[in-house]
Motif scaffolding. Structure first.
Motif, mmCIF file in Angstrom:
data_model
loop_
_atom_site.group_PDB
_atom_site.id
_atom_site.type_symbol
_atom_site.label_atom_id
_atom_site.label_comp_id
_atom_site.label_asym_id
_atom_site.label_seq_id
_atom_site.Cartn_x
_atom_site.Cartn_y
_atom_site.Cartn_z
ATOM 1 N N VAL A 28 0.822 -1.210 0.000
ATOM 2 C CA VAL A 28 0.000 0.000 0.000
ATOM 3 C C VAL A 28 0.855 1.258 0.000
ATOM 4 O O VAL A 28 0.350 2.362 0.129
ATOM 5 N N GLY A 29 2.159 1.113 -0.132
ATOM 6 C CA GLY A 29 3.037 2.264 -0.291
ATOM 7 C C GLY A 29 3.367 2.963 1.007
ATOM 8 O O GLY A 29 3.186 2.426 2.093
ATOM 9 N N GLY A 30 3.829 4.174 0.865
ATOM 10 C CA GLY A 30 4.323 4.932 2.003
ATOM 11 C C GLY A 30 3.289 5.254 3.052
ATOM 12 O O GLY A 30 3.622 5.469 4.216
ATOM 13 N N HIS A 31 2.024 5.273 2.666
ATOM 14 C CA HIS A 31 0.982 5.635 3.623
ATOM 15 C C HIS A 31 0.630 4.510 4.579
ATOM 16 O O HIS A 31 0.082 4.770 5.633
ATOM 17 N N ARG A 32 0.904 3.279 4.196
ATOM 18 C CA ARG A 32 0.516 2.108 4.976
ATOM 19 C C ARG A 32 -0.974 2.152 5.322
ATOM 20 O O ARG A 32 -1.383 1.847 6.427
ATOM 21 N N ARG A 61 -4.672 10.420 -13.460
ATOM 22 C CA ARG A 61 -5.021 10.372 -12.030
ATOM 23 C C ARG A 61 -3.808 9.991 -11.186
ATOM 24 O O ARG A 61 -3.580 10.545 -10.111
ATOM 25 N N HIS A 62 -3.031 9.031 -11.663
ATOM 26 C CA HIS A 62 -1.849 8.605 -10.928
ATOM 27 C C HIS A 62 -0.844 9.754 -10.832
ATOM 28 O O HIS A 62 -0.315 10.039 -9.756
ATOM 29 N N LEU A 63 -0.598 10.437 -11.939
ATOM 30 C CA LEU A 63 0.336 11.564 -11.927
ATOM 31 C C LEU A 63 -0.155 12.657 -10.981
ATOM 32 O O LEU A 63 0.628 13.200 -10.191
ATOM 33 N N LEU A 64 -1.428 12.988 -11.038
ATOM 34 C CA LEU A 64 -1.958 14.031 -10.147
ATOM 35 C C LEU A 64 -1.828 13.641 -8.677
ATOM 36 O O LEU A 64 -1.528 14.490 -7.831
ATOM 37 N N SER A 65 -2.004 12.362 -8.370
ATOM 38 C CA SER A 65 -1.840 11.931 -6.977
ATOM 39 C C SER A 65 -0.383 12.078 -6.531
ATOM 40 O O SER A 65 -0.107 12.426 -5.383
ATOM 41 N N GLN A 66 0.553 11.867 -7.449
ATOM 42 C CA GLN A 66 1.965 12.020 -7.118
ATOM 43 C C GLN A 66 2.319 13.491 -6.904
ATOM 44 O O GLN A 66 3.062 13.845 -5.991
ATOM 45 N N ILE A 67 1.784 14.368 -7.749
ATOM 46 C CA ILE A 67 2.004 15.807 -7.580
ATOM 47 C C ILE A 67 1.405 16.277 -6.260
ATOM 48 O O ILE A 67 2.003 17.073 -5.535
ATOM 49 N N TYR A 68 0.237 15.759 -5.932
ATOM 50 C CA TYR A 68 -0.406 16.098 -4.655
ATOM 51 C C TYR A 68 0.503 15.724 -3.483
ATOM 52 O O TYR A 68 0.723 16.522 -2.567
ATOM 53 N N GLN A 69 1.051 14.506 -3.501
ATOM 54 C CA GLN A 69 1.919 14.073 -2.400
ATOM 55 C C GLN A 69 3.172 14.933 -2.309
ATOM 56 O O GLN A 69 3.614 15.284 -1.216
ATOM 57 N N LEU A 70 3.744 15.300 -3.441
ATOM 58 C CA LEU A 70 4.909 16.179 -3.453
ATOM 59 C C LEU A 70 4.558 17.533 -2.834
ATOM 60 O O LEU A 70 5.291 18.055 -1.993
ATOM 61 N N SER A 87 12.426 21.106 -9.507
ATOM 62 C CA SER A 87 13.346 21.547 -8.459
ATOM 63 C C SER A 87 13.015 20.942 -7.102
ATOM 64 O O SER A 87 13.844 20.953 -6.201
ATOM 65 N N SER A 88 11.830 20.406 -6.946
ATOM 66 C CA SER A 88 11.396 19.885 -5.647
ATOM 67 C C SER A 88 11.252 18.375 -5.593
ATOM 68 O O SER A 88 11.125 17.810 -4.517
ATOM 69 N N VAL A 89 11.256 17.721 -6.744
ATOM 70 C CA VAL A 89 10.925 16.300 -6.779
ATOM 71 C C VAL A 89 11.883 15.446 -5.948
ATOM 72 O O VAL A 89 11.447 14.550 -5.225
ATOM 73 N N LYS A 90 13.174 15.708 -6.003
ATOM 74 C CA LYS A 90 14.121 14.881 -5.257
ATOM 75 C C LYS A 90 14.001 15.061 -3.753
ATOM 76 O O LYS A 90 14.210 14.128 -2.990
ATOM 77 N N SER A 91 13.647 16.253 -3.322
ATOM 78 C CA SER A 91 13.546 16.527 -1.888
ATOM 79 C C SER A 91 12.213 16.105 -1.283
ATOM 80 O O SER A 91 12.157 15.708 -0.126
ATOM 81 N N TYR A 92 11.137 16.210 -2.054
ATOM 82 C CA TYR A 92 9.810 16.035 -1.461
ATOM 83 C C TYR A 92 8.983 14.889 -2.027
ATOM 84 O O TYR A 92 7.892 14.633 -1.542
ATOM 85 N N CYS A 93 9.464 14.208 -3.030
ATOM 86 C CA CYS A 93 8.712 13.098 -3.605
ATOM 87 C C CYS A 93 9.443 11.800 -3.258
ATOM 88 O O CYS A 93 10.414 11.430 -3.916
ATOM 89 N N THR A 94 8.972 11.134 -2.212
ATOM 90 C CA THR A 94 9.623 9.911 -1.745
ATOM 91 C C THR A 94 8.590 8.814 -1.536
ATOM 92 O O THR A 94 7.409 9.093 -1.321
ATOM 93 N N ILE A 95 9.046 7.594 -1.582
ATOM 94 C CA ILE A 95 8.148 6.458 -1.322
ATOM 95 C C ILE A 95 7.573 6.553 0.092
ATOM 96 O O ILE A 95 6.435 6.189 0.335
ATOM 97 N N ASN A 97 6.438 9.054 1.621
ATOM 98 C CA ASN A 97 5.219 9.863 1.673
ATOM 99 C C ASN A 97 4.240 9.500 0.555
ATOM 100 O O ASN A 97 3.325 10.243 0.253
ATOM 101 N N GLY A 98 4.459 8.344 -0.070
ATOM 102 C CA GLY A 98 3.521 7.852 -1.079
ATOM 103 C C GLY A 98 3.703 8.480 -2.447
ATOM 104 O O GLY A 98 2.803 8.442 -3.269
ATOM 105 N N CYS A 99 4.861 9.062 -2.708
ATOM 106 C CA CYS A 99 5.116 9.736 -3.984
ATOM 107 C C CYS A 99 6.232 9.014 -4.729
ATOM 108 O O CYS A 99 7.259 8.692 -4.148
ATOM 109 N N ASN A 100 6.045 8.795 -6.021
ATOM 110 C CA ASN A 100 7.032 8.130 -6.851
ATOM 111 C C ASN A 100 7.734 9.189 -7.705
ATOM 112 O O ASN A 100 7.160 9.719 -8.659
ATOM 113 N N ALA A 101 8.979 9.486 -7.368
ATOM 114 C CA ALA A 101 9.737 10.534 -8.061
ATOM 115 C C ALA A 101 9.898 10.231 -9.543
ATOM 116 O O ALA A 101 9.865 11.144 -10.378
#
Length: 139
Positions: A28-32, A61-70, A87-95, A97-101
């Protein structure tokens, strides 16, 4: 409990949302948390003669959910959103927090002709983030 979770990693057990046990057919990813439909996969029951069922809305929908998590992660850390995903993807998009960079990076670069990403942000309105925001005193 820990032995069960080591041998059955998708058996979630007691968590911050409840005190019941859940079973998920995939990670279920980073959110558990399994009650998060933007992270669900699809299962198609077929005899083998049917064509693969494809949902044309899924990639967007998947992309928008990833942007939301970032964006949520950035607001939590800095108190502001970003219009510049790269500029933010590497710092704030992580597994975690449920985000796939990779998803965000590929949409913004490799598949930029398919996904025309143009973000406008309003940093005067971060109050809709129901998570702890740095400096807000909320948790």
């Amino acid at each position: 409990r820990s032995l069960v979770q080591k041998t059955q990693p998708t058996l979630l057990g007691q968590d911050q949302w409840s005190c019941y046990w859940e079973w998920a057919w995939q990670s279920v990813g980073g959110h558990r948390y399994m009650h998060n439909p933007n992270t669900w996969g699809y299962v198609q029951m077929a005899s083998g003669k049917e064509t693969v069922c494809r949902d044309v809305q899924w990639p967007t929908r998947h992309l928008l959910s990833q942007i939301y998590q970032l964006q949520i992660a950035k607001v939590q850390a800095e108190g502001s959103y970003t219009a510049d995903l790269l500029s933010s993807v590497k710092s704030y998009c992580t597994i975690a927090n449920g985000c796939n960079a990779t998803t965000v990076m590929e949409a913004a670069t490799t598949y930029s002709k398919l996904f025309n990403l143009q973000l406008t942000v309003d940093n005067n309105d971060t109050s809709c983030v129901l998570y702890g925001v740095k400096g807000s005193g909320s948790a």
